[in-house]
Design an enzyme around this catalytic site. Structure first.
Site, short mmCIF file in Angstrom:
data_model
loop_
_atom_site.label_atom_id
_atom_site.label_comp_id
_atom_site.label_asym_id
_atom_site.label_seq_id
_atom_site.Cartn_x
_atom_site.Cartn_y
_atom_site.Cartn_z
N LYS A 1 0.86 -1.18 0.00
CA LYS A 1 0.00 0.00 0.00
C LYS A 1 0.89 1.23 0.00
CE LYS A 1 -4.52 0.97 0.64
NZ LYS A 1 -5.71 0.29 0.17
N GLY B 1 -18.98 7.84 -0.38
CA GLY B 1 -18.00 8.17 -1.42
C GLY B 1 -18.10 7.23 -2.60
N TYR C 1 -21.70 5.19 -2.28
CA TYR C 1 -22.81 5.56 -3.16
C TYR C 1 -23.37 4.32 -3.89
CZ TYR C 1 -25.32 7.21 -7.24
OH TYR C 1 -26.28 7.38 -8.19
N GLY D 1 -20.49 7.07 5.23
CA GLY D 1 -19.57 7.33 4.12
C GLY D 1 -20.22 7.01 2.79
N VAL E 1 -17.40 4.14 -3.07
CA VAL E 1 -18.02 2.83 -2.81
C VAL E 1 -19.41 3.00 -2.17
CG1 VAL E 1 -17.77 0.58 -1.72
CG2 VAL E 1 -15.72 1.83 -2.44
P1 NAD Z 1 -14.04 8.01 -0.74
O1 NAD Z 1 -12.95 8.93 -0.32
O2 NAD Z 1 -14.57 8.11 -2.11
O3 NAD Z 1 -15.28 8.14 0.25
C1 NAD Z 1 -15.17 8.23 1.63
C2 NAD Z 1 -16.38 9.03 2.09
O4 NAD Z 1 -16.40 9.02 3.52
C3 NAD Z 1 -16.35 10.48 1.66
O5 NAD Z 1 -17.59 10.85 1.07
C4 NAD Z 1 -16.09 11.25 2.97
O6 NAD Z 1 -16.69 12.54 2.98
C5 NAD Z 1 -16.72 10.33 3.97
N1 NAD Z 1 -16.21 10.48 5.33
C6 NAD Z 1 -14.96 10.72 5.76
N2 NAD Z 1 -14.92 10.79 7.11
C7 NAD Z 1 -16.19 10.58 7.53
C8 NAD Z 1 -16.80 10.52 8.81
N3 NAD Z 1 -16.09 10.71 9.92
N4 NAD Z 1 -18.12 10.27 8.88
C9 NAD Z 1 -18.84 10.09 7.76
N5 NAD Z 1 -18.32 10.15 6.51
C10 NAD Z 1 -17.01 10.39 6.41
O7 NAD Z 1 -13.50 6.53 -0.42
P2 NAD Z 1 -14.00 5.16 -1.02
O8 NAD Z 1 -13.16 4.82 -2.18
O9 NAD Z 1 -15.48 5.15 -1.14
O10 NAD Z 1 -13.57 4.15 0.16
C11 NAD Z 1 -14.29 4.09 1.37
C12 NAD Z 1 -13.62 3.08 2.29
O11 NAD Z 1 -13.56 1.81 1.65
C13 NAD Z 1 -12.16 3.41 2.66
O12 NAD Z 1 -11.89 2.93 3.96
C14 NAD Z 1 -11.36 2.60 1.66
O13 NAD Z 1 -10.06 2.30 2.13
C15 NAD Z 1 -12.21 1.36 1.58
N6 NAD Z 1 -12.05 0.62 0.33
C16 NAD Z 1 -12.29 1.22 -0.86
C17 NAD Z 1 -12.14 0.49 -2.03
C18 NAD Z 1 -12.45 1.08 -3.38
O14 NAD Z 1 -12.61 0.31 -4.35
N7 NAD Z 1 -12.56 2.40 -3.50
C19 NAD Z 1 -11.73 -0.86 -1.97
C20 NAD Z 1 -11.52 -1.43 -0.73
C21 NAD Z 1 -11.68 -0.69 0.43
#
Ligand code: NAD
Length: 349
Positions: free
Chosen positions: A80, A179, A183, A177, A181
């Site tokens: 990572k 974001g 959504y 959250g 994922v």
């Molecule tokens: P992202 O940055 O697109 O979305 C994260 C969302 O969480 C944002 O909308 C942000 O405003 C919100 N957020 C942050 N702090 C917050 C809080 N205290 N309370 C409520 N909302 C809060 O990230 P993502 O890509 O959707 O990933 C989300 C999680 O899933 C992360 O932990 C990431 O490591 C994990 N993840 C993502 C993927 C992927 O394919 N994107 C794969 C595996 C794991």
């Protein structure tokens, strides 16, 4: 900082620090284990309060990637990277080109993709400097919809195990959250007939999900207090901790966030409260499974592999019950046995 003694150091093969004065890049790459193949894992851009916080985060995330890739059956090791900075203010093409050059210096032992704060266009800029980028436009692309699909199926597996039900119709889910994922996860859950309660820091994301999926908006801390069937952490890690375990009313914790347990014993605390926990790196493997098809992209094959998350989780839940053990330890044991078998196989050749 005593890095070698951190629990998450866990015999990391390589930890590299990169900086670039012109672009302001400050990045750490952690390669945990390459037994199963070159390390693959996303890059997170975050405004860490200290270098120590960034190091701890990258080590935990990298260790998690080794286990995630192993349990998902991928020929990939775990690694990572983090970029220290504010994703809203500090991004520039030069920063990502410098990041790409840094990754290139590792000679293909680590491939980076997107994570929190990073999107596919950032990865494409870094890719101008190195082939060692994954989740590329025109190939597997944005992993998030696949992570969301796997998480949705993982929630279904948890409901099947905990409540004996095949349908999510009428179930209530608190999603923290919304974001990349979160959504798409809301979309799947809404289509399956679940009632959604949501929170996020981002007001636009909240408004969109409330409007499109009839979700109820609650405050950032209120999310833990909701009287719901499922709590789905989809923001940052460590939201299962001494404070929240006492508050959570859901009987299932299943979401896409990495490192959901603040500490390993919080998994046992959940078990003792009768709350079923879907180990984070098992339920959220959909995106990396899709990325693993980058070289010869085939969406149907990728989707079929993502769907296996359902059965993998059912097996883990059943074994955890039969051994009266927390689910995350069963998942860790499975990952370690896959890696040990591969090591034994390589030695015997
Ligand atoms: P992202 O940055 O697109 O979305 C994260 C969302 O969480 C944002 O909308 C942000 O405003 C919100 N957020 C942050 N702090 C917050 C809080 N205290 N309370 C409520 N909302 C809060 O990230 P993502 O890509 O959707 O990933 C989300 C999680 O899933 C992360 O932990 C990431 O490591 C994990 N993840 C993502 C993927 C992927 O394919 N994107 C794969 C595996 C794991």
């Amino acid at each position: 900082m005593a890095v070698f003694n951190l629990p998450s150091f866990d015999n990391h093969e390589h930890v590299a620090f990169f900086s670039d004065e012109e672009s302001g890049l400050k990045s750490i790459v952690a390669i945990h284990d390459t037994t199963l193949g070159p390390a693959v894992g996303g890059c997170r851009m975050w405004n860490y309060a200290s270098d120590e916080e960034a190091i701890t985060d990258v080590l935990r995330l990298s260790q998690g990637m080794t286990y995630k890739n192993a349990v998902a059956g991928l020929a990939m090791g775990g690694g990572k990277s983090v970029i220290i900075g504010d994703a809203k203010k500090d991004k520039s093409p030069e920063l990502f080109r410098a990041f790409g050059r840094s990754i290139h210096r590792l000679g293909g032992r680590y491939y980076s993709a997107e994570d929190v704060g990073i999107n596919t266009s950032d990865i494409m800029i870094a890719h101008q400097e190195t082939p060692y980028m994954a989740g590329l436009e025109g190939k597997s692309g944005d992993p998030s919809p696949f992570t969301a699909l796997g998480t949705y199926l993982g929630i279904k597996a948890a409901v099947k195990h905990q409540m004996g039900k095949d349908s999510l119709q009428g179930m209530s889910v608190a999603i923290q959250g919304l974001g990349h994922v979160g959504y798409h996860l809301c979309r799947h859950l809404h289509e399956a007939g679940a009632r959604l309660v949501v929170t996020d820091l981002n007001q636009d994301a909240l408004a969109k999900v409330a409007q499109e999926f009839n979700a109820t908006i609650v405050g950032l801390d209120e999310i833990y207090h909701q009287d719901v069937d499922i709590y789905a952490p989809c923001a940052l890690g460590a939201t299962i901790n001494d404070q929240t375990i006492d508050i959570i009313k859901a009987s299932i914790v299943a979401g896409c966030a990495n490192n959901q347990l603040a500490e390993i014993h919080h998994g046992e605390m959940l078990r003792q409260k009768g709350i079923l926990y879907a180990p984070d790196y098992v339920i959220n493997a959909g995106g990396i499974i899709n990325v693993s098809f980058d070289n010869n992209y085939d969406e149907a094959k990728s989707t079929a592999k993502v769907k296996r998350i359902y059965n993998t989780l059912l097996d883990i839940f059943q074994e955890a019950d039969s051994k009266a053990c927390q689910t995350s330890i069963i998942a860790d044991e499975l990952a370690r046995s896959i890696i040990a078998n591969k090591k034994a196989e390589s030695r015997s050749i």
